[in-house]
Design an enzyme around this catalytic site. Structure first.
Site, PDB file in Angstrom:
ATOM      1  N   LYS A  81      -0.509  14.976  -4.725  1.00  0.00           N
ATOM      2  CA  LYS A  81      -0.497  14.546  -6.397  1.00  0.00           C
ATOM      3  C   LYS A  81       0.710  14.134  -6.872  1.00  0.00           C
ATOM      4  O   LYS A  81       1.923  14.778  -6.234  1.00  0.00           O
ATOM      5  CB  LYS A  81      -1.123  15.802  -6.781  1.00  0.00           C
ATOM      6  CG  LYS A  81      -1.326  15.662  -8.424  1.00  0.00           C
ATOM      7  CD  LYS A  81      -1.923  16.931  -9.062  1.00  0.00           C
ATOM      8  CE  LYS A  81      -2.388  16.905 -10.475  1.00  0.00           C
ATOM      9  NZ  LYS A  81      -2.959  17.866 -10.955  1.00  0.00           N
ATOM     10  N   SER A 157      -7.102  17.239 -13.673  1.00  0.00           N
ATOM     11  CA  SER A 157      -6.207  16.119 -13.545  1.00  0.00           C
ATOM     12  C   SER A 157      -5.864  15.592 -12.154  1.00  0.00           C
ATOM     13  O   SER A 157      -5.253  14.496 -12.066  1.00  0.00           O
ATOM     14  CB  SER A 157      -4.586  16.884 -13.927  1.00  0.00           C
ATOM     15  OG  SER A 157      -4.130  17.937 -13.328  1.00  0.00           O
ATOM     16  N   SER A 181      -8.007  21.938 -12.834  1.00  0.00           N
ATOM     17  CA  SER A 181      -7.609  20.647 -12.358  1.00  0.00           C
ATOM     18  C   SER A 181      -7.860  20.386 -10.741  1.00  0.00           C
ATOM     19  O   SER A 181      -7.670  18.975 -10.400  1.00  0.00           O
ATOM     20  CB  SER A 181      -5.974  20.291 -12.667  1.00  0.00           C
ATOM     21  OG  SER A 181      -5.882  20.107 -14.021  1.00  0.00           O
TER      22      SER A 181
END
Length: 489
Positions: A81, A157, A181
Site C-alpha cells: 500500500k 482505504s 480499511s
C-alpha cells in the site's frame, strides 16, 4: 496458464518452486502481464516496478535452484500500500502534496520482514488521500474500481490492494486499517482481510496517541493470511510499543474447527447502519454452518454502545495533522471531504477529546466483559454491498444522516470500534448477495488471540464453496517465453 499462476496461493507457489516445476520468474511475469492488462481499467497500482520485480524473481529462482530460499515467501508476488515505506521507492499517500523525489531510505517493519523472506515487490497500490475513508479515490490517482463490477467501489482505504488480490495482480497484498480499511475492501472484493491485535505487527513510524491503525494482509485464502502472519509479526527494534514476539505458527491448528467454541452473533453493533436483508441472510447462513460444525452460537445484542459520536471526534482529531500549516492553495489540491473533516477536528476542545477517550475506554471494558462469556464475536463486515465508485457513502446511508455527518464514513460501524479497542478482527467471504456481489463475515476475538479468529475464518471457508473472482486475460495462453526454472544468465 497465466491465470492459473496468477491465482495460485502462496503456499502452493513455494511448494512448486521447491519441486522446480514452476519458476518465480514465470509467476512474476504472469502477474506483471495481468497488471499491464487490467490496471488501466481498475486502477489498483500507483506505480509498478517491472524491472525490479523481474530482477528479484531471477534472484529468487537462483536461490530455489540451489535449494536455499530466503524464507516462507521467496518468489511470491507482493504489493505494498502506498502509505507504507519501501526502501528505494517514494510514499505518496494518494496526495498531490507529496513528492515523488522523496525516496524512502528504509522499509517499514512489515515490509522489511517480507523482504527478509524473499517476497517479490511488484509496486505500490492506491488508496484514498492519506487513507482517511473507506473508498478508494484520490486527487493524485483518481478513482479505483471494483473488479467484480467496475461501476462500483472496491472499498477503501486499501482498495488498490483488494483489487490486486481479486484480479490476480498480486498474491500477497499489504494494507492498513485505521477504521476498517483492510476489512471493508476485502469484504467488497471477496477476500480475506486481517488486522491483528494492535502491536502484534510492529510499525514505524509511530502514530499519535489516538493509535488505531493496524497493518495486515489482503489475500484470497485464510491459509495465505496465516502464512503472512508468520512473517510480519516478527519483531523490529524500531517499535518499542509492540507486543512481545510470541513466535506462533499461525498455520498450526488452522483446521482445528469450531466445536465447543462460544460464538456470539451480532447484527446491530453499536451505532452501525441497518444491515441489508440479503447480507443479513447470507451472514446468518454462514453462522448457522458454524453451529452445524459444533460451535455454541447465540444471537446477541451489541456488547458496546454509543459509538458514533466518539468516533467522529477521534476521527476528526486524527486528520488535523494532515492539513495543519497548509495554505489555501494547498488545501485546494486535497480531497475536499478530508479537509472538511480535519477542519472539524481543529475546532475540538480538550474536553471533547477526553470525553471521546472515556467512551473508547468503555468500549474496551464492555468487550472485556463480553469475552468472559464468549470466545468469538461474529458480525457482518459491512451492512451494505459495494456502491457507486464516485461516491464516499452509499446513498441510503447519506439519506439517513444529517448533512454535517456526511463528511464521515457512515457504513463502517461494524469495523471502527475494534480499531479503537485494539482487538484482532478478520473478514472472510461467506457468499454472494442478490446482485452476485461478495459478502463478508467479520470474526473478532479477545486481545492476543489472533489465531482463534483465523481458525474460525478457516471453518467458514471450509464450510462453503465460495468462488472468488477469476478475471481472464482476453486471450489466455500458456506462457512459452521462459520454461520453468530456465538457467539464469
Amino acid at each position: 496458464m497465466t491465470q492459473e499462476l496468477a491465482y495460485m496461493p502462496a503456499h502452493e507457489l513455494t511448494r512448486l518452486y521447491r519441486l522446480k516445476t514452476v519458476s518465480p520468474v514465470e509467476v512474476v511475469q504472469s502477474v506483471l502481464q495481468r497488471i499491464d492488462m487490467f490496471n488501466p481499467r481498475y486502477n489498483a497500482y500507483r506505480m509498478v516496478d517491472h524491472e525490479g520485480a523481474l530482477q528479484a524473481a531471477r534472484s529468487s529462482e537462483a536461490r530455489w535452484m540451489r535449494a536455499q530460499p530466503l524464507g516462507l515467501l521467496d518468489g511470491v508476488p507482493t504489493s505494498i500500500k502506498d502509505s507504507h515505506h519501501v526502501k528505494g521507492w517514494s510514499t505518496l499517500h494518494g496526495s498531490r502534496l507529496t513528492r515523488t523525489a522523496d525516496i524512502e531510505p528504509l522499509d517499514s517493519p512489515h515490509v522489511a520482514r517480507l523482504r527478509d523472506h524473499g517476497a517479490v515487490f511488484l509496486g505500490k497500490t492506491n488508496l484514498c488521500e492519506q487513507g482517511w475513508k473507506c473508498v478508494t479515490d484520490s486527487p493524485l490517482t483518481g478513482i479505483s474500481r471494483n473488479p467484480w463490477n467496475p461501476d462500483l467501489t472496491p472499498g477503501g482505504s486499501s482498495g488498490g490492494a483488494a483489487i490486486a488480490a481479486a484480479a490476480g495482480m498480486g498474491t500477497i497484498n499489504m494494507g492498513g486499517d485505521g477504521g476498517g480499511s483492510i476489512r471493508l475492501p476485502a469484504s467488497f472484493c471477496g477476500l480475506v482481510g486481517m488486522k491483528a491485535t494492535y502491536g502484534r505487527v510492529p510499525r514505524y513510524p509511530q502514530e499519535s496517541l489516538i493509535a488505531c491503525a493496524h497493518f495486515g494482509p489482503l489475500t484470497r485464502s485464510v491459509a495465505e493470511t496465516a502464512l503472512v502472519m508468520n512473517v510480519i509479526t516478527r519483531p523490529d527494534h524500531r517499535d518499542v510499543t509492540a507486543l512481545p514476539f510470541d513466535d506462533r505458527d499461525y498455520l498450526q491448528g488452522l483446521n482445528a474447527g469450531v466445536k465447543g467454541m462460544r460464538i456470539g452473533y451480532c447484527d446491530t453493533l453499536g451505532d452501525s447502519f441497518p444491515v441489508d436483508k440479503d447480507i443479513e441472510a447470507t451472514v446468518r447462513s454462514a453462522v448457522n454452518r458454524l453451529a452445524d460444525a459444533g460451535a455454541l452460537v447465540k444471537h446477541v445484542s451489541s456488547p458496546i454502545r454509543d459509538t458514533f459520536e466518539a468516533y467522529k471526534t477521534l476521527n476528526s482529531a486524527y486528520q488535523v495533522p494532515k492539513i495543519h500549516g497548509r495554505g489555501e492553495d494547498e488545501l485546494d489540491l486535497m480531497d475536499a471531504t478530508l479537509v472538511a473533516n480535519a477542519h472539524r477536528g481543529e475546532g475540538l476542545s480538550a474536553y471533547d477529546l477526553l470525553r471521546a477517550g472515556y467512551a473508547r475506554a468503555s468500549w474496551i471494558e464492555q468487550m472485556a466483559e463480553f469475552f468472559q462469556s464468549f470466545d468469538i464475536l461474529v458480525t457482518p463486515t459491512s451492512p451494505v454491498s459495494p456502491f457507486e465508485a464516485e461516491s464516499n457513502n452509499p446513498r441510503t446511508c447519506e439519506d439517513a444522516h444529517e448533512l454535517e455527518d456526511r463528511v464521515y464514513c457512515l457504513f463502517n460501524g461494524f469495523l471502527y470500534p475494534f480499531n479503537y479497542t485494539h482487538h484482532p478482527a478478520v473478514t472472510v467471504p461467506c457468499g454472494l448477495d442478490g446482485r452476485g456481489l461478495p459478502v463478508g463475515l467479520q470474526i473478532v476475538t479477545r486481545h492476543k488471540a489472533d489465531h482463534l479468529a483465523l481458525i474460525v475464518a478457516r471453518a467458514v471457508e471450509n464450510s462453503l464453496s465460495f468462488q472468488g473472482l477469476k478475471l481472464a486475460l482476453p486471450k489466455e495462453e500458456t506462457s512459452t517465453a521462459r520454461p520453468a526454472f530456465a538457467q539464469s544468465a
